[in-house]
Design an enzyme around this catalytic site. Sequence first.
Site, PDB file in Angstrom:
ATOM      1  N   CYS A 184       0.742  -1.444  -0.053  1.00  0.00           N
ATOM      2  CA  CYS A 184       0.209   0.045  -0.081  1.00  0.00           C
ATOM      3  C   CYS A 184       1.080   1.220  -0.061  1.00  0.00           C
ATOM      4  O   CYS A 184       1.721   1.653   0.799  1.00  0.00           O
ATOM      5  CB  CYS A 184      -0.974  -0.045   1.182  1.00  0.00           C
ATOM      6  SG  CYS A 184      -1.488   1.370   1.908  1.00  0.00           S
ATOM      7  N   CYS A 220       0.286   4.121   2.940  1.00  0.00           N
ATOM      8  CA  CYS A 220       0.751   3.409   3.982  1.00  0.00           C
ATOM      9  C   CYS A 220       2.261   3.823   4.153  1.00  0.00           C
ATOM     10  O   CYS A 220       2.566   4.122   5.286  1.00  0.00           O
ATOM     11  CB  CYS A 220       0.812   1.970   4.166  1.00  0.00           C
ATOM     12  SG  CYS A 220      -1.117   1.470   4.125  1.00  0.00           S
TER      13      CYS A 220
END
Lengths: 102, 289
Positions: free
Chosen positions: A31, A34
């Site tokens: 991700c 993230c």
Amino acid sequence: MSVTILDNDNFEKEVLQETKPVLVDFFATWCGPCKMMAPVIDEIAAESDAYKVCKLDVDEADEIAEKYGIMSIPTIMVFKNGEAAKSFVGVTDKQALTDALK
Amino acid sequence: MYDVIIIGAGPAGISASLYAKRANRSVLVLYSGESQIEKAHLIDNYYGFKGGISGAQLYSDGIEQAKALGVEVLNEEVLNAVMNASMNYEISTKQGKYEGKTLIISTGNKRLKPDIKGVDDFEGRGISYCAICDGFFYRKKNVAVIGNEDYALSEADELEHIAGSVRIFTDGLPAPETEKYEVVTGKIKEFSGDAKLHKIELEDGTSYDVDGAFIAQGSAGGADFAKKLGIVINGNNIKTADDMSTNVPGVFACGNITGGLLQVCKAVYEGAQAGLSAVNYIKSKEKKE
């Protein structure tokens, strides 16, 4: 304090049984957003001992992610006395997170 | 590889391009659709324009000015923006892919959240704004993409290989040209469910079972790119420091997307600052190498 890595087995002890406020960063290695959150989480951990900071890889600790209905990452949750007190979806300002830990 | 890629050709984006270009950097400006400034009939509070100037004139003059200086300005709609492994930015448009060392977001402000009942309740619990980020949670599940233009189709393409089914909901707008996806054109009444999203209910009484709904209305705006890149946003605005930097290294934002005064003077100032900050960022990165 250092960041605690969570899995399906230690979540109960490290988060739910903890008496201090606990911040949990639900993330995944794939991700992109993230990765932007990671240094902020590390900074928050280093700043104080008044709370605990944890990271939870949603692919590794899939049962916990499922239990808390995580469907968007990053999601950052703050737990107080074993209860989910606040949840932030998406990359979040550091100040908002440290305020939630007070 | 460009030194600076700018999304948006309004006063902020063009101003940024002028400053970066004058610092001898390669600059690409990508834009599409109508700029907010084009809607201004007469701007008569901007310094130096005695008697005022129309927004449309100021806008096209700005683009011409940048082109005359050697800035590449292309009318291409940006569909996606991601950071790659070498910390550069890959920008995909309908026509091609471009790579930049820095990215300046000056798209103007577009409402990110649709005005549909239930959107806030299910955010992070079925409602998502980023297929590439959250698609994984919908493996083999039924998902909806809300939108009717190229951006919606691009989000649907991201989901196609992961989800069980992908349906496009236009919320009352005309269907996009696609044979790949089922398209539902009815107006949406609400998103419903319990702890998670389960249904999309239409005003005509029909309803569809869904596990996820990805919001992709209109063309992708600055806040959409911000979500994909991991930039902190407040409401619909990108959060910036005084030098117009965001929390993501190498990404800057300027103009209406940062909030505050929705004025040309403010957009021009922020654009200049963002252009200079992008150049400084590249310089410091070059020093380290």
